[in-house]
Design a protein around this motif. Structure first.
Motif, PDB file in Angstrom:
ATOM      1  N   THR A  73       8.446  -1.455  -1.456  1.00  0.00           N
ATOM      2  CA  THR A  73       7.615  -0.375  -1.982  1.00  0.00           C
ATOM      3  C   THR A  73       6.778   0.203  -0.863  1.00  0.00           C
ATOM      4  N   ASN A  74       6.843   1.515  -0.682  1.00  0.00           N
ATOM      5  CA  ASN A  74       6.060   2.215   0.329  1.00  0.00           C
ATOM      6  C   ASN A  74       5.126   3.206  -0.349  1.00  0.00           C
ATOM      7  N   THR A  75       3.890   3.274   0.133  1.00  0.00           N
ATOM      8  CA  THR A  75       2.928   4.259  -0.355  1.00  0.00           C
ATOM      9  C   THR A  75       3.074   5.535   0.454  1.00  0.00           C
ATOM     10  N   ALA A  76       3.240   6.650  -0.243  1.00  0.00           N
ATOM     11  CA  ALA A  76       3.337   7.954   0.418  1.00  0.00           C
ATOM     12  C   ALA A  76       1.988   8.657   0.435  1.00  0.00           C
ATOM     13  N   LEU A  77       1.201   8.492  -0.639  1.00  0.00           N
ATOM     14  CA  LEU A  77      -0.107   9.136  -0.731  1.00  0.00           C
ATOM     15  C   LEU A  77      -1.080   8.165  -1.375  1.00  0.00           C
ATOM     16  N   HIS A  78      -2.292   8.118  -0.830  1.00  0.00           N
ATOM     17  CA  HIS A  78      -3.328   7.220  -1.342  1.00  0.00           C
ATOM     18  C   HIS A  78      -4.635   7.995  -1.420  1.00  0.00           C
ATOM     19  N   VAL A  79      -5.207   8.072  -2.616  1.00  0.00           N
ATOM     20  CA  VAL A  79      -6.553   8.613  -2.800  1.00  0.00           C
ATOM     21  C   VAL A  79      -7.463   7.422  -3.059  1.00  0.00           C
ATOM     22  N   ASP A  80      -8.429   7.176  -2.145  1.00  0.00           N
ATOM     23  CA  ASP A  80      -9.216   5.956  -2.251  1.00  0.00           C
ATOM     24  C   ASP A  80     -10.466   6.160  -3.098  1.00  0.00           C
ATOM     25  N   ILE A  81     -11.265   5.083  -3.237  1.00  0.00           N
ATOM     26  CA  ILE A  81     -12.421   5.128  -4.126  1.00  0.00           C
ATOM     27  C   ILE A  81     -13.519   6.046  -3.600  1.00  0.00           C
ATOM     28  N   ASN A  82     -13.458   6.465  -2.327  1.00  0.00           N
ATOM     29  CA  ASN A  82     -14.412   7.418  -1.755  1.00  0.00           C
ATOM     30  C   ASN A  82     -13.890   8.853  -1.822  1.00  0.00           C
ATOM     31  N   ARG A  83     -12.765   9.034  -2.517  1.00  0.00           N
ATOM     32  CA  ARG A  83     -12.113  10.330  -2.735  1.00  0.00           C
ATOM     33  C   ARG A  83     -11.481  10.884  -1.466  1.00  0.00           C
ATOM     34  N   ALA A  84     -11.259  10.043  -0.466  1.00  0.00           N
ATOM     35  CA  ALA A  84     -10.514  10.475   0.713  1.00  0.00           C
ATOM     36  C   ALA A  84      -9.026  10.419   0.417  1.00  0.00           C
ATOM     37  N   VAL A  85      -8.262  11.342   1.029  1.00  0.00           N
ATOM     38  CA  VAL A  85      -6.818  11.411   0.837  1.00  0.00           C
ATOM     39  C   VAL A  85      -6.136  10.915   2.097  1.00  0.00           C
ATOM     40  N   HIS A  86      -5.177   9.994   1.947  1.00  0.00           N
ATOM     41  CA  HIS A  86      -4.445   9.434   3.067  1.00  0.00           C
ATOM     42  C   HIS A  86      -2.956   9.701   2.868  1.00  0.00           C
ATOM     43  N   LEU A  87      -2.330  10.350   3.844  1.00  0.00           N
ATOM     44  CA  LEU A  87      -0.888  10.549   3.850  1.00  0.00           C
ATOM     45  C   LEU A  87      -0.274   9.509   4.772  1.00  0.00           C
ATOM     46  N   LYS A  88       0.790   8.867   4.293  1.00  0.00           N
ATOM     47  CA  LYS A  88       1.347   7.737   5.029  1.00  0.00           C
ATOM     48  C   LYS A  88       2.820   7.947   5.360  1.00  0.00           C
ATOM     49  N   TYR A  89       3.270   7.208   6.369  1.00  0.00           N
ATOM     50  CA  TYR A  89       4.688   7.117   6.695  1.00  0.00           C
ATOM     51  C   TYR A  89       5.046   5.637   6.719  1.00  0.00           C
ATOM     52  N   GLN A  90       5.875   5.222   5.767  1.00  0.00           N
ATOM     53  CA  GLN A  90       6.253   3.813   5.629  1.00  0.00           C
ATOM     54  C   GLN A  90       5.028   2.898   5.646  1.00  0.00           C
TER      55      GLN A  90
END
Length: 233
Positions: free
Chosen positions: A179-196
């Motif tokens: 399982t790979n995360t492509a997008l993560h919105v964290d508890i501080n409302r920051a958006v993280h785009l990921k690659y593998q």
């Protein structure tokens, strides 16, 4: 025969003989040598169980030479249960129906009744007009889950509803093993785009943070540029 008739033995009717009931012979029971028929020509046909807390069963062959229930009207629980070869698949209850197994339909139409509850809801019930709410199985107040809806202005929204706190939200892919995360919105409302699973782009209070190379055909910077390190052209 006028008056009551009492039999202390069997009433034997041959094939195609009829037991006719009613002044106008409106109800008929007959057997034609192959099938048995209960036929009513006037009004409604009622099957009534008057004994308190007792049931009505509709039984048939179970496919293996035995007999099993297919429809069970439970007088003590107030439920109707439907079976497939003796295995319960659907039962009514005070809040609706419970289905065991798949619910298959060529077309499923759900019509809003005008209430403020979700049009389609899985383990959820809240006061907002969500089109689809998928909730956490462990809660009952309806304040947690993922909601999908289209507002009256035509815009579409997907919302992560926390339990009075901000929660992490992930969009992931899976190849059957990893399982790979492509997008993560964290508890501080920051958006993280990921690659593998490795973060490459993150939003923060003063801008963005990029990990790795930025490749582009052209770069137009309006305002000041603060570059630490080398610029390779």
């Amino acid at each position: 025969v006028s008056g009551n008739a009492t039999f202390h033995g069997n009433l034997d009717l041959h094939d195609n003989d009829m037991l006719r009931i009613g002044t106008g012979d409106d109800f008929t029971i007959r057997h034609n040598g192959t099938d048995t028929h209960l036929e009513n020509d006037t009004g409604s046909l009622f099957i009534t169980q008057y004994q308190d807390d007792k049931d009505i069963y509709l039984r048939c062959d179970d496919g293996s030479g035995g007999i099993t229930s297919y429809i069970h009207c439970d007088g003590s629980e107030g439920e109707v249960r439907l079976f497939h070869y003796g295995n319960e698949k659907l039962n009514t209850n005070s809040s609706g129906v419970t289905v065991t197994g798949d619910l298959q339909s060529k077309r499923l139409v759900i019509t809003d009744d005008g209430s403020t509850s979700p049009l389609v809801s899985i383990r959820a019930d809240d006061s907002a007009p969500w089109a689809l709410t998928i909730g956490n199985d462990s809660y009952s107040t309806g304040d947690r889950g993922i909601s999908f809806y289209q507002s009256n202005d035509g815009n579409g929204y997907m919302r992560m509803r926390g339990n009075s706190v901000w929660e992490n939200f992930y969009i992931q892919t899976n190849d059957g093993t990893t399982t790979n995360t492509a997008l993560h919105v964290d508890i501080n409302r920051a958006v993280h785009l990921k690659y593998q699973n490795n973060t490459k782009f993150s939003t923060k209070s003063d801008g963005i943070d990029i990990t790795g190379e930025v490749q582009c055909d052209s770069l137009d910077v309006d305002g000041n540029a603060d570059i630490t390190g080398r610029v390779v052209t």
